[in-house]
Scaffold this active site. Sequence first.
Site, mmCIF file in Angstrom:
data_model
loop_
_atom_site.group_PDB
_atom_site.id
_atom_site.type_symbol
_atom_site.label_atom_id
_atom_site.label_comp_id
_atom_site.label_asym_id
_atom_site.label_seq_id
_atom_site.Cartn_x
_atom_site.Cartn_y
_atom_site.Cartn_z
ATOM 1 N N ARG A 113 -6.286 -22.039 8.741
ATOM 2 C CA ARG A 113 -5.447 -21.152 9.567
ATOM 3 C C ARG A 113 -5.929 -21.245 11.010
ATOM 4 O O ARG A 113 -7.142 -21.252 11.262
ATOM 5 C CB ARG A 113 -5.611 -19.735 9.029
ATOM 6 C CG ARG A 113 -5.008 -18.644 9.861
ATOM 7 C CD ARG A 113 -5.352 -17.266 9.328
ATOM 8 N NE ARG A 113 -4.560 -16.898 8.171
ATOM 9 C CZ ARG A 113 -4.771 -15.816 7.433
ATOM 10 N NH1 ARG A 113 -5.765 -14.999 7.722
ATOM 11 N NH2 ARG A 113 -4.015 -15.540 6.397
ATOM 12 N N THR A 157 -6.264 -1.617 10.421
ATOM 13 C CA THR A 157 -6.999 -2.680 9.734
ATOM 14 C C THR A 157 -8.364 -2.930 10.371
ATOM 15 O O THR A 157 -8.549 -2.680 11.571
ATOM 16 C CB THR A 157 -6.177 -3.988 9.788
ATOM 17 O OG1 THR A 157 -6.977 -5.069 9.349
ATOM 18 C CG2 THR A 157 -5.705 -4.302 11.211
ATOM 19 N N ASP A 158 -9.276 -3.471 9.570
ATOM 20 C CA ASP A 158 -10.587 -3.856 10.125
ATOM 21 C C ASP A 158 -10.459 -5.076 11.040
ATOM 22 O O ASP A 158 -11.387 -5.396 11.787
ATOM 23 C CB ASP A 158 -11.602 -4.126 9.006
ATOM 24 C CG ASP A 158 -11.186 -5.225 8.035
ATOM 25 O OD1 ASP A 158 -10.074 -5.784 8.167
ATOM 26 O OD2 ASP A 158 -11.984 -5.531 7.115
ATOM 27 N N GLU A 159 -9.305 -5.764 10.980
ATOM 28 C CA GLU A 159 -9.151 -6.999 11.761
ATOM 29 C C GLU A 159 -9.148 -6.731 13.265
ATOM 30 O O GLU A 159 -9.353 -7.643 14.066
ATOM 31 C CB GLU A 159 -7.887 -7.755 11.328
ATOM 32 C CG GLU A 159 -7.925 -8.048 9.838
ATOM 33 C CD GLU A 159 -6.838 -8.989 9.331
ATOM 34 O OE1 GLU A 159 -6.303 -9.774 10.127
ATOM 35 O OE2 GLU A 159 -6.538 -8.928 8.130
ATOM 36 N N ASN A 199 -9.499 -5.681 3.243
ATOM 37 C CA ASN A 199 -8.402 -6.318 2.481
ATOM 38 C C ASN A 199 -8.133 -5.576 1.175
ATOM 39 O O ASN A 199 -9.005 -5.483 0.316
ATOM 40 C CB ASN A 199 -8.776 -7.758 2.140
ATOM 41 C CG ASN A 199 -8.692 -8.671 3.332
ATOM 42 O OD1 ASN A 199 -9.378 -8.452 4.340
ATOM 43 N ND2 ASN A 199 -7.861 -9.681 3.258
ATOM 44 N N LYS A 241 -1.944 -4.611 15.922
ATOM 45 C CA LYS A 241 -2.491 -3.400 15.284
ATOM 46 C C LYS A 241 -3.461 -2.696 16.245
ATOM 47 O O LYS A 241 -3.494 -1.464 16.315
ATOM 48 C CB LYS A 241 -3.202 -3.750 13.965
ATOM 49 C CG LYS A 241 -2.293 -4.240 12.851
ATOM 50 C CD LYS A 241 -1.275 -3.209 12.370
ATOM 51 C CE LYS A 241 -1.879 -2.064 11.585
ATOM 52 N NZ LYS A 241 -0.822 -1.179 11.016
ATOM 53 N N TYR A 259 -7.769 -22.197 2.427
ATOM 54 C CA TYR A 259 -7.806 -22.638 3.826
ATOM 55 C C TYR A 259 -9.219 -23.105 4.204
ATOM 56 O O TYR A 259 -10.218 -22.430 3.861
ATOM 57 C CB TYR A 259 -7.427 -21.491 4.770
ATOM 58 C CG TYR A 259 -6.012 -20.939 4.613
ATOM 59 C CD1 TYR A 259 -5.026 -21.621 3.904
ATOM 60 C CD2 TYR A 259 -5.665 -19.728 5.206
ATOM 61 C CE1 TYR A 259 -3.738 -21.115 3.787
ATOM 62 C CE2 TYR A 259 -4.374 -19.210 5.098
ATOM 63 C CZ TYR A 259 -3.418 -19.912 4.381
ATOM 64 O OH TYR A 259 -2.154 -19.392 4.273
ATOM 65 N N LEU A 308 2.537 3.589 7.719
ATOM 66 C CA LEU A 308 2.074 2.301 7.183
ATOM 67 C C LEU A 308 2.996 1.145 7.529
ATOM 68 O O LEU A 308 2.607 -0.019 7.357
ATOM 69 C CB LEU A 308 1.955 2.367 5.651
ATOM 70 C CG LEU A 308 0.938 3.341 5.072
ATOM 71 C CD1 LEU A 308 1.650 4.517 4.436
ATOM 72 C CD2 LEU A 308 0.026 2.661 4.071
ATOM 73 N N TYR A 349 -1.279 -10.645 14.848
ATOM 74 C CA TYR A 349 -1.232 -9.461 13.958
ATOM 75 C C TYR A 349 -2.285 -8.444 14.376
ATOM 76 O O TYR A 349 -1.969 -7.271 14.615
ATOM 77 C CB TYR A 349 -1.447 -9.884 12.497
ATOM 78 C CG TYR A 349 -1.778 -8.711 11.588
ATOM 79 C CD1 TYR A 349 -0.841 -7.723 11.318
ATOM 80 C CD2 TYR A 349 -3.049 -8.590 11.011
ATOM 81 C CE1 TYR A 349 -1.151 -6.635 10.497
ATOM 82 C CE2 TYR A 349 -3.362 -7.508 10.183
ATOM 83 C CZ TYR A 349 -2.409 -6.534 9.935
ATOM 84 O OH TYR A 349 -2.720 -5.455 9.129
ATOM 85 N N LEU A 402 -3.443 -13.537 -0.428
ATOM 86 C CA LEU A 402 -4.252 -14.443 -1.240
ATOM 87 C C LEU A 402 -4.259 -14.118 -2.744
ATOM 88 O O LEU A 402 -3.997 -15.004 -3.568
ATOM 89 C CB LEU A 402 -5.702 -14.465 -0.711
ATOM 90 C CG LEU A 402 -6.623 -15.433 -1.448
ATOM 91 C CD1 LEU A 402 -6.218 -16.880 -1.209
ATOM 92 C CD2 LEU A 402 -8.076 -15.224 -1.022
ATOM 93 N N ILE A 412 0.850 -1.198 0.000
ATOM 94 C CA ILE A 412 0.000 0.000 0.000
ATOM 95 C C ILE A 412 0.886 1.248 0.000
ATOM 96 O O ILE A 412 0.617 2.228 -0.700
ATOM 97 C CB ILE A 412 -0.949 0.006 1.221
ATOM 98 C CG1 ILE A 412 -1.816 -1.248 1.231
ATOM 99 C CG2 ILE A 412 -1.837 1.256 1.197
ATOM 100 C CD1 ILE A 412 -2.648 -1.434 2.502
ATOM 101 N N LYS A 430 12.375 -0.252 6.280
ATOM 102 C CA LYS A 430 13.474 -1.130 6.690
ATOM 103 C C LYS A 430 13.870 -2.082 5.563
ATOM 104 O O LYS A 430 14.913 -2.738 5.649
ATOM 105 C CB LYS A 430 13.015 -1.933 7.920
ATOM 106 C CG LYS A 430 14.058 -2.809 8.540
ATOM 107 C CD LYS A 430 13.484 -3.540 9.753
ATOM 108 C CE LYS A 430 14.517 -4.480 10.348
ATOM 109 N NZ LYS A 430 13.970 -5.208 11.504
ATOM 110 N N SER A 468 2.716 -7.424 8.328
ATOM 111 C CA SER A 468 1.300 -7.368 7.920
ATOM 112 C C SER A 468 0.658 -8.707 7.601
ATOM 113 O O SER A 468 -0.528 -8.730 7.267
ATOM 114 C CB SER A 468 1.180 -6.445 6.700
ATOM 115 O OG SER A 468 1.785 -7.054 5.566
#
Length: 347
Positions: A286, A130-132, A184, A159, A212, A82, A155, A195, A13, A35, A86
């Site tokens: 997963r 993230t929405d996660e 996503n 976040k 998965y 950002l 993860y 994916l 992104i 990095k 990830s």
Amino acid sequence: MKSILITGGAGFIGNHVVRHFVNKYPDYKIVNLDKLTYAGNLETLKDIEQAPNYTFVKACITDEDQINKIFDDYNITDVIHLAAESHVDRSITDPLVFLRTNILGTANLLNAARNKWSNYKDHIFYHISTDEVFGSLGDEGLFEETTPYDPRSPYSASKASSDHLVRAYHHTYGMQVKITNCSNNYGPYQFPEKLVPLIINNIKYKKPLPVYGDGTNVRDWLFVTDHVEAIDLVFHKGTDGETYNIGGNNEMQNIELVHVLCDTVDRHLGREAGDARSRITFVKDRAGHDQRYAIDASKIKNELGWEPQVDVAGGMEQTVTWYLANMGWLDNVTSGAYKEYYAAHYS
Ligand code: NAD
Ligand code: TYD
């Protein structure tokens, strides 16, 4: 004059954000700090590396001295953050690097900004999340900005922690902050552990296509340039201290998406219909796999007038076209350090 530090600009992104800001705002100085982990690649930014308003600095966001020096050397006025580890699967096998980069790295950037900026109202710290962080949905419902946090993977927990730190710096020190939580992303230059590019790459090379579990997990797909437009708007017009959800209005089960990719790539390559689908392989699920993510993006639409422009059919067509025309990029980024991981997981 603005001198904006964009972290993670060599990632998926980030490179689109950097390119957009460099090209659209010649009066801004853009400092891309990365990095260059396995996920960052400067080859992605070749088209703008000579731009007069662009600078790249290789650094780690967890390094206090380096970050303080970069704020001084480039007189940083704003941050669009950002840089992160990830990939959920990697966070399951190696959580600590996620906690270091995503939590401590964000804290380190916030702290440098706290120390270097005198009047917080003149500066923006914009955090991309993230929405996660909101957890996992059943068949019904959407994540809203007010949905309680319920992260379930290392993860998403890292976040969520970083989001809380950003809010803490707003409430405690009065720092001007903005946070967006997006769904996503997909599009050109995405690293092929995620994916969409993974499946395109494996179809091209006639490898098994790993899905998965039973493939019924749902994700909401956001085309990366739609996301970049939203980031531009939130950076310039979003309200201090606010969170905005950004989604693509494109919910799909993983297996439906894989079918679309199979048929699109087969068509592009002139292969027989069904060729790629025959290599779909249902693999072990997963651990802790979130069932469904879906975003209510009405706040950003109502307040800032943003809506996604690219639907999943058009976006996947563009993405497949780009990857097939840029297999050299894919081959390069899957060589080196990433090669072993890729071979162990996906060959
Ligand atoms: P990415 O993995 O493609 O890129 C991350 C970049 O950060 C890489 O260039 C990497 O070299 C750099 N980086 C990693 N650790 C670093 C460190 N310690 N110091 C400096 N740089 C470091 O990720 P992406 O998909 O471009 O995601 C960018 C941001 O958007 C992340 O914060 C991620 O959590 C968030 N996000 C991504 C998605 C998505 O679908 N890709 C969805 C929601 C949110
Ligand atoms: P991914 O691209 O890793 O994004 P995220 O986990 O952040 O949503 O995965 C998207 C979905 O695809 C997710 O439900 C996991 C699934 N998936 C597969 O079925 N096979 C794969 O090889 C990968 C990488 C993901």
